[in-house]
Design an enzyme around this catalytic site. Structure first.
Site, PDB file in Angstrom:
ATOM      1  N   CYS A 132       0.829  -1.202   0.000  1.00  0.00           N
ATOM      2  CA  CYS A 132       0.000   0.000   0.000  1.00  0.00           C
ATOM      3  C   CYS A 132       0.868   1.258   0.000  1.00  0.00           C
ATOM      4  CB  CYS A 132      -0.906  -0.030   1.228  1.00  0.00           C
ATOM      5  SG  CYS A 132      -1.821   1.479   1.513  1.00  0.00           S
ATOM      6  N   CYS A 135      -0.004   3.900   2.520  1.00  0.00           N
ATOM      7  CA  CYS A 135       0.326   3.545   3.903  1.00  0.00           C
ATOM      8  C   CYS A 135       1.836   3.629   4.140  1.00  0.00           C
ATOM      9  CB  CYS A 135      -0.126   2.116   4.200  1.00  0.00           C
ATOM     10  SG  CYS A 135      -1.824   1.779   3.726  1.00  0.00           S
ATOM     11  N   ASP A 136       2.597   2.975   3.265  1.00  0.00           N
ATOM     12  CA  ASP A 136       4.013   2.737   3.547  1.00  0.00           C
ATOM     13  C   ASP A 136       4.983   3.592   2.735  1.00  0.00           C
ATOM     14  OD1 ASP A 136       3.116   0.898   5.361  1.00  0.00           O
ATOM     15  OD2 ASP A 136       3.420  -0.831   4.059  1.00  0.00           O
TER      16      ASP A 136
HETATM   17  P1  FAD Z   1     -10.534  -6.252   6.711  1.00  0.00           P
HETATM   18  O1  FAD Z   1      -9.591  -5.551   7.603  1.00  0.00           O
HETATM   19  O2  FAD Z   1      -9.995  -7.021   5.566  1.00  0.00           O
HETATM   20  O3  FAD Z   1     -11.416  -7.226   7.626  1.00  0.00           O
HETATM   21  C1  FAD Z   1     -12.251  -8.200   7.067  1.00  0.00           C
HETATM   22  C2  FAD Z   1     -12.876  -9.037   8.162  1.00  0.00           C
HETATM   23  O4  FAD Z   1     -13.806  -9.959   7.581  1.00  0.00           O
HETATM   24  C3  FAD Z   1     -11.903  -9.904   8.944  1.00  0.00           C
HETATM   25  O5  FAD Z   1     -12.341 -10.015  10.289  1.00  0.00           O
HETATM   26  C4  FAD Z   1     -12.015 -11.255   8.244  1.00  0.00           C
HETATM   27  O6  FAD Z   1     -11.629 -12.347   9.077  1.00  0.00           O
HETATM   28  C5  FAD Z   1     -13.496 -11.279   7.992  1.00  0.00           C
HETATM   29  N1  FAD Z   1     -13.968 -12.197   6.935  1.00  0.00           N
HETATM   30  C6  FAD Z   1     -13.564 -12.301   5.646  1.00  0.00           C
HETATM   31  N2  FAD Z   1     -14.276 -13.239   4.998  1.00  0.00           N
HETATM   32  C7  FAD Z   1     -15.158 -13.738   5.904  1.00  0.00           C
HETATM   33  C8  FAD Z   1     -16.193 -14.716   5.850  1.00  0.00           C
HETATM   34  N3  FAD Z   1     -16.484 -15.386   4.723  1.00  0.00           N
HETATM   35  N4  FAD Z   1     -16.904 -14.981   6.984  1.00  0.00           N
HETATM   36  C9  FAD Z   1     -16.647 -14.307   8.130  1.00  0.00           C
HETATM   37  N5  FAD Z   1     -15.699 -13.355   8.226  1.00  0.00           N
HETATM   38  C10 FAD Z   1     -14.970 -13.073   7.132  1.00  0.00           C
HETATM   39  N6  FAD Z   1      -4.635   1.039   5.899  1.00  0.00           N
HETATM   40  C11 FAD Z   1      -4.359   2.232   6.462  1.00  0.00           C
HETATM   41  O7  FAD Z   1      -5.238   3.090   6.564  1.00  0.00           O
HETATM   42  N7  FAD Z   1      -3.094   2.487   6.951  1.00  0.00           N
HETATM   43  C12 FAD Z   1      -2.073   1.595   6.903  1.00  0.00           C
HETATM   44  O8  FAD Z   1      -0.947   1.878   7.331  1.00  0.00           O
HETATM   45  C13 FAD Z   1      -2.356   0.315   6.303  1.00  0.00           C
HETATM   46  N8  FAD Z   1      -1.372  -0.611   6.181  1.00  0.00           N
HETATM   47  C14 FAD Z   1      -1.687  -1.844   5.684  1.00  0.00           C
HETATM   48  C15 FAD Z   1      -0.678  -2.821   5.656  1.00  0.00           C
HETATM   49  C16 FAD Z   1      -0.968  -4.096   5.208  1.00  0.00           C
HETATM   50  C17 FAD Z   1       0.127  -5.135   5.213  1.00  0.00           C
HETATM   51  C18 FAD Z   1      -2.283  -4.409   4.744  1.00  0.00           C
HETATM   52  C19 FAD Z   1      -2.611  -5.803   4.267  1.00  0.00           C
HETATM   53  C20 FAD Z   1      -3.266  -3.431   4.741  1.00  0.00           C
HETATM   54  C21 FAD Z   1      -2.984  -2.138   5.206  1.00  0.00           C
HETATM   55  N9  FAD Z   1      -3.953  -1.119   5.226  1.00  0.00           N
HETATM   56  C22 FAD Z   1      -3.675   0.077   5.810  1.00  0.00           C
HETATM   57  C23 FAD Z   1      -5.314  -1.346   4.672  1.00  0.00           C
HETATM   58  C24 FAD Z   1      -6.320  -1.622   5.800  1.00  0.00           C
HETATM   59  O9  FAD Z   1      -5.833  -2.656   6.612  1.00  0.00           O
HETATM   60  C25 FAD Z   1      -7.675  -1.979   5.207  1.00  0.00           C
HETATM   61  O10 FAD Z   1      -8.135  -0.935   4.358  1.00  0.00           O
HETATM   62  C26 FAD Z   1      -8.726  -2.200   6.299  1.00  0.00           C
HETATM   63  O11 FAD Z   1      -8.314  -3.194   7.203  1.00  0.00           O
HETATM   64  C27 FAD Z   1     -10.068  -2.600   5.678  1.00  0.00           C
HETATM   65  O12 FAD Z   1     -10.979  -2.883   6.683  1.00  0.00           O
HETATM   66  P2  FAD Z   1     -12.219  -3.842   6.465  1.00  0.00           P
HETATM   67  O13 FAD Z   1     -12.910  -3.903   7.780  1.00  0.00           O
HETATM   68  O14 FAD Z   1     -12.975  -3.402   5.277  1.00  0.00           O
HETATM   69  O15 FAD Z   1     -11.615  -5.275   6.060  1.00  0.00           O
END
Ligand code: FAD
Length: 307
Positions: A132, A135-136
């Site tokens: 990202c 982010c980084d």
């Molecule tokens: P997610 O965080 O992906 O959460 C999804 C949830 O759904 C999880 O609990 C998962 O277990 C669950 N799930 C999935 N499928 C199922 C299913 N079929 N049944 C039940 N549960 C399920 N963003 C920033 O703003 N700043 C940063 O510095 C940053 N750094 C990052 C670094 C890395 C390495 C990564 C991978 C991402 C980073 N991001 C960062 C992006 C950020 O993490 C995401 O935008 C954010 O987490 C999205 O949130 P979300 O709740 O939509 O999904």
């Protein structure tokens, strides 16, 4: 049944749960892995009002905040199906065989970055391998980095990073296939090189962090190594929506189609965060979208007949 059932326990799901529970309605949250992508994150410097934190620490805060409310948290449970019955109740089928019913559903199952699947990628994730640029990028200020991916996101990342880091090399598998306007901007930058027709071989490191990226030049067949301190992988973001095919409308990229209130194509079913068509996948954005979908679900409930 629940009034609101949230599927996914990342930032979007946590925000949705808190907003729902604060309305005093029956709230459930089912997650494969509470915390989501944030659990895999090292430094977070753009979570507004917190200058710097780490993923697991932010997740602990999220969980504590959700547990402060009356939310039925079902962790380590995978949702496999969604259907709305004749009685208007949504039913979520779980991998365990159980099913949960609710008057409204908020899907927040997030997304995952497509990996290169080469040696060193996993070992150096967060130690030079990044996904990202928003982010980084600033962590590589003044350094040499590689961007892998010749599509729009790869070229956008290269342009973005060129303004922060010392030098960028963009590696494309075939030709660069980004929009013309992006390619033109890329070509105008003095600190960017582009190498096409490459196959990535390995992320090279010194045991502590990344020192290079080994690839094969497909044109000459030669094996080469770039000296870089960072590798940004931009070969696609995959929404966790396979289980929804046929139940809610998805975009060509598999993202859940939502309107400005987070409403999906199914009445009473809302979605938020990285799994949706809302652009820019970030923690603050996912949280805002989760809060919004939750308020929209509440509005839907007060306009619906009681069960
Ligand atoms: P997610 O965080 O992906 O959460 C999804 C949830 O759904 C999880 O609990 C998962 O277990 C669950 N799930 C999935 N499928 C199922 C299913 N079929 N049944 C039940 N549960 C399920 N963003 C920033 O703003 N700043 C940063 O510095 C940053 N750094 C990052 C670094 C890395 C390495 C990564 C991978 C991402 C980073 N991001 C960062 C992006 C950020 O993490 C995401 O935008 C954010 O987490 C999205 O949130 P979300 O709740 O939509 O999904």
């Amino acid at each position: 049944p629940f009034d609101v059932l949230i599927v996914g326990g990342g930032p979007a799901g946590a925000a949705a749960a808190i907003y729902a529970a604060r309305k005093g309605i029956r709230t459930g949250l089912v997650a494969d892995r509470f915390g989501g992508q944030v659990l895999d994150t090292m430094a977070i410097e753009n979570f507004i009002s917190v200058k710097s934190t780490e993923g697991p620490r932010l997740v602990a805060g999220l969980e504590q905040h959700v547990r402060d409310y009356n939310v039925d948290i079902m962790n380590l449970q995978r949702a496999e199906s969604l259907a709305v019955g004749a009685d208007g109740l949504a039913e979520i089928g779980l991998a365990s065989g159980a099913s949960l019913r609710s008057r409204s559903v908020i899907i927040s199952t997030g997304a995952r970055w497509r990996k290169m699947d080469v040696p060193g990628e996993e070992a150096y994730a967060g130690r030079g391998v990044a996904y990202c640029p928003h982010c980084d990028g600033p962590l590589f200020k003044g350094k040499r980095v590689a961007v892998v991916g010749g599509g729009n996101s790869g070229v956008e990342a290269a342009i973005d990073l060129a303004g922060i880091v010392g030098h960028v090399t963009l590696l494309a598998r075939n030709d660069v296939r980004a929009d013309a306007v992006l390619q033109k901007r890329l070509a105008s930058l003095p600190n960017v090189d582009v190498i096409t027709h490459t196959r990535i071989g390995e992320v090279v490191g010194n045991g502590d962090k990344v020192t290079g990226l080994a690839y094969t030049d497909q044109t000459s067949g030669e094996a080469r190594t770039l000296e870089v301190e960072g590798v940004f992988v931009q070969i696609g973001l995959l929404p966790n929506t396979d289980w929804l095919k046929g139940s809610v409308d998805l975009s060509a990229h598999g993202e859940i189609e939502v309107d400005a209130r987070g409403q999906t194509s199914l009445p009473g079913v809302f979605a938020a965060g990285d799994c949706t068509t809302v652009p820019f996948k970030q923690i603050v954005i996912a949280m805002g979208e989760g809060a919004k979908a939750s308020l929209a679900a509440f509005e839907h409930l007060i306009r619906s007949p009681l069960p």
